[in-house]
Design an enzyme around this catalytic site. Structure first.
Site, mmCIF file in Angstrom:
data_model
loop_
_atom_site.group_PDB
_atom_site.id
_atom_site.type_symbol
_atom_site.label_atom_id
_atom_site.label_comp_id
_atom_site.label_asym_id
_atom_site.label_seq_id
_atom_site.Cartn_x
_atom_site.Cartn_y
_atom_site.Cartn_z
ATOM 1 C CG ASP A 317 -2.149 0.840 1.083
ATOM 2 O OD1 ASP A 317 -2.272 1.576 0.081
ATOM 3 O OD2 ASP A 317 -3.010 0.786 1.981
ATOM 4 C CD GLU A 320 -0.537 5.317 -4.317
ATOM 5 O OE1 GLU A 320 -1.259 4.320 -4.425
ATOM 6 O OE2 GLU A 320 -0.081 5.728 -3.227
ATOM 7 C CG ASP A 430 -7.795 4.077 0.059
ATOM 8 O OD1 ASP A 430 -7.723 2.838 0.111
ATOM 9 O OD2 ASP A 430 -6.931 4.828 0.530
#
Length: 718
Positions: A317, A320, A430
């Protein structure tokens, strides 16, 4: 421009000296070709642009995880992986960067932009008939892919980029998650609730609170004492624990991962060559340089810290990478606040102050201010931004391969770009408990399959916001067939486990979970065939039917070779209109009467769909396999299959199975049943041939002919 022939239907165009992203697995031979097919090319000082004139009826499929419809025409999409949980229709970037699409019209072709930086796709937004692609950079590989039809174009592309990741079979079971189950006691209570409510489940997730001070590869021993025993106890109950791993490494002397990264120079650096500092969950962190093979190997080996406890799956997670703030951004915002203290803020100065704080996170200036070591060359992160999540997951996959070469681990990621599909799956980030996100979830599924990602799913029920029972039930009816079926919700939202609602809703959700487990033989068989053949598991209707209406249907999906689904995604709806491109068999379940069947002719139909009535469409001359439910995948009884067929003439099905745990399937080691059914004057002729040693001992057939007559037969497998 250099040009290469990869295969008869794939041509590569090379501009400048592009970085090898390792997204493509095939090489080509140089050919003489001076012009780019289909597109006009315009170069500028620091970027270049491609333009294609679309016909009025052209449809543009693909671009993976993106907003809007399956048909991307009319929108602007920016491939630049972003941590943005508010997936409103105006957003242009989400967590993935998937630069492949297919133009479907008078001329049909696919194009893949192999470029790791920012790419903007203007698909008829600025001008309704112009498809424009702009790259922030001059070095890129472009691939033009042709084929006899849409499905073949996609298959050719999937051949170009290589076969998709395959998880263990238990990862096709239901999975429960929340930010956060904060301690061992809470997780054990969740496990006990699944047992007491007689709901099947295969995994429970550990979000950031299992760590010590949010440090990767650590365990908070107060919250999760005797962790190895905890893992073993959960496995005895048939449950795996799946911990999160975040990209940022906390700056903390004495923390082994931090100390080693500093000592060996494995972190991304700032312009002065010092480790770049950002901030996420633990506060200030450094980011591992996953584009450096040595750093990638080092980080991948860290997963052993958790596999030694018996952990068999991970979710990567914040890769990015997400950045909450940097010193640059924080100093700027604080100074602007100080300067505004005695100022009469007008509309412009107020919004400027507001933006200084809102813009702290994931700011472009921060992405432009750190660097990677790529083969001894200092490369600005902004130029390779879209590779970061991909290479983090590659690091994990390579580390797990080293830990146990023949074992399948569950592994999926939030950020991704094409090429990562070989190492793990993704979830779509999300999302929100909005009805619109059920439909968005559905539309993303085939687009992601087109880009190689097969192990996919959304946060069922929505991550942010509060869901209600009706929304969760409708979302579960879609997730019945997504390979990754995970319920995940955010801190501060209501509990949305399937046992957290009223009694009637809980009964419906229990039935849906049991149905999911009955469908696993079909889901797994179709997934594995798609993975091994390089094909899609989900597809728009247009990939199988050529009529004009099917080309425009965006709220129905083909699932594998036998099924079509048309979930309900509107609040308080008790039915919906469905387009059938051919005659199909409607299979549905009445809670008080059991399974029912109805033949429907080609055309539009309004189908009633109360909450307790999931329905599935079985295609003409196709077979749908089901098994029995169980408390988890490993307890499913594989000896008996139930097959529902709609066979007016003749149908067949190739059933695939394997051990579900090892990588022996890559050696061709698997079990199969070849099932052929023919409708004859005196009844159905059924042939079943087996290869390998399938566990199936008996197949119970329910076959419906073209007049709606049901015939039941049982075949023993010897």
């Amino acid at each position: 421009m250099k040009t290469y022939r990869i295969r008869d239907e794939i041509v590569q165009y090379r501009f400048g000296e592009p970085l090898n992203t390792h997204s493509v697995v095939l090489d080509g031979k140089a050919i003489e070709k001076r012009e780019l097919d289909y597109f006009q090319f315009k170069a500028a000082d620091s970027n270049f642009q491609l333009q294609y004139k679309m016909d009025k009826e052209d449809i543009v499929w693909g671009l993976g995880e993106n907003q809007r419809g399956m048909n991307k025409r009319g929108g602007i999409y920016v491939s630049y992986c972003m941590d943005d949980p508010h997936h409103t229709p105006d957003k242009k970037s989400l967590y993935g960067a998937h630069n492949f699409f297919v133009v479907d019209g008078t001329e049909s072709f696919g194009i893949y932009i192999d470029f790791p930086g920012r790419v903007t796709f203007d698909v008829g937004f600025s001008h309704k008939d112009v498809l424009s692609i702009e790259l922030v950079g001059k070095d890129a590989d472009l691939y033009i892919i042709k084929g006899v039809n849409l499905a073949q174009i996609v298959r050719n592309f999937l051949m170009l980029i290589g076969k998709s990741y395959v998880p263990p079979k238990w990862a096709f079971g239901y999975q429960q998650s929340r930010w956060s189950y904060p301690d061992r006691k809470t997780v054990e209570e969740i496990a006990e609730s699944f047992e007491s409510y007689d709901m099947p489940c295969d995994a429970i997730y550990l979000d950031i609170d299992y760590m010590e001070s949010y440090k990767n590869f650590t365990i908070d021993k107060e919250k999760f004492p005797n962790f190895q025993q905890f893992v073993e106890n959960m496995k005895e109950r048939g449950l795996r624990l799946i911990p999160i791993i975040d990209a940022g490494v906390k700056i903390d002397e004495g923390y082994k991962v931090y100390d080693e990264g500093i000592e060996k120079g494995y972190f991304c650096t700032d312009q002065n060559g010092k480790p770049f500092v950002g901030a996420v969950w633990p506060g200030r962190v450094h980011f591992p340089d996953f584009l450096n093979p040595e750093a990638r190997k080092w980080f991948g080996e860290k997963y052993r810290e958790l596999t030694d406890y018996g952990i068999e799956g991970f979710w990567n997670d914040m890769n990015e990478p997400a950045i909450f703030y940097t010193k640059r951004g924080l100093d700027h915002a604080i100074q602007q606040a100080k300067d505004s203290e005695n100022t009469n803020l007008d509309i412009h100065s107020f919004f400027s102050l507001q933006e200084a704080f809102i813009g702290l996170s994931n700011h472009l200036k921060d992405y432009q201010s750190f660097y990677h070591d790529i083969e001894g060359k200092k490369v600005n992160h902004n130029q390779v931004h879209n590779l970061y999540g991909y290479y983090m997951t590659k690091a994990a996959a390579e580390g797990l391969e080293e830990i146990n070469p023949n074992k399948r681990f569950l592994l999926f990621s939030r950020a991704s770009s094409i090429g990562m599909h070989r190492y793990g799956g993704i979830w779509t980030g999300d999302n929100h408990s909005w009805w619109e996100h059920i439909l968005l979830n559905l539309k993303m599924l085939p687009s992601l399959n087109m880009c190689g990602f097969l192990y996919i799913g959304a946060d069922t029920g929505g991550f942010s916001g509060d869901t209600n029972a009706q929304m969760l039930i409708r979302w579960m009816q879609l997730s019945l067939f997504t390979p990754l079926f995970r319920n995940h919700s955010a801190m501060g939202t209501r509990q949305q486990e399937p046992f957290a609602f009223d009694e009637e809703s809980v009964d419906i959700m229990r039935g849906l979970l049991q149905l999911r487990y009955k469908c696993i033989p079909y889901i797994y068989s179709e997934y594995m065939k798609a993975a091994l053949k390089g094909d899609m598991y989900f597809a728009p209707l247009a990939f199988a039917y050529s009529d004009k209406i099917s080309r425009r249907i965006e709220d129905q999906l083909l699932v594998g070779e036998s099924l079509m689904i048309a979930p309900i995604y509107e609040e308080n709806a008790v039915g919906r209109t469905v387009w059938l491109p051919e005659e199909m068999l409607l299979w549905y379940f009445e809670s008080d009467e059991g399974e029912k069947y109805r033949i429907l002719p080609q055309g539009f139909h309004y189908i009633e769909g109360n909450l307790d009535r999931p329905y599935i469409f079985i295609r003409k001359n196709k077979l749908f396999l089901m098994g029995n439910s169980g408390k988890n995948v490993e307890e499913l009884n594989a000896e008996i299959l139930h097959i529902i067929g709609f066979i007016p003439e003749q149908g067949s099905y190739f059933y695939y199975d394997d051990d579900g745990m090892s990588k022996d399937y890559l050696k061709g080691i698997h079990d199969e049943l070849n099932i052929i059914i023919e409708n004859k004057k005196d009844g159905y002729s059924i042939q079943v041939e087996k290869n390998g040693n399938p566990e199936v001992k008996e197949i119970q057939f329910e076959i419906v002919n073209g007049w709606g007559t049901l015939e039941k037969k049982t075949v023993q497998i010897f």
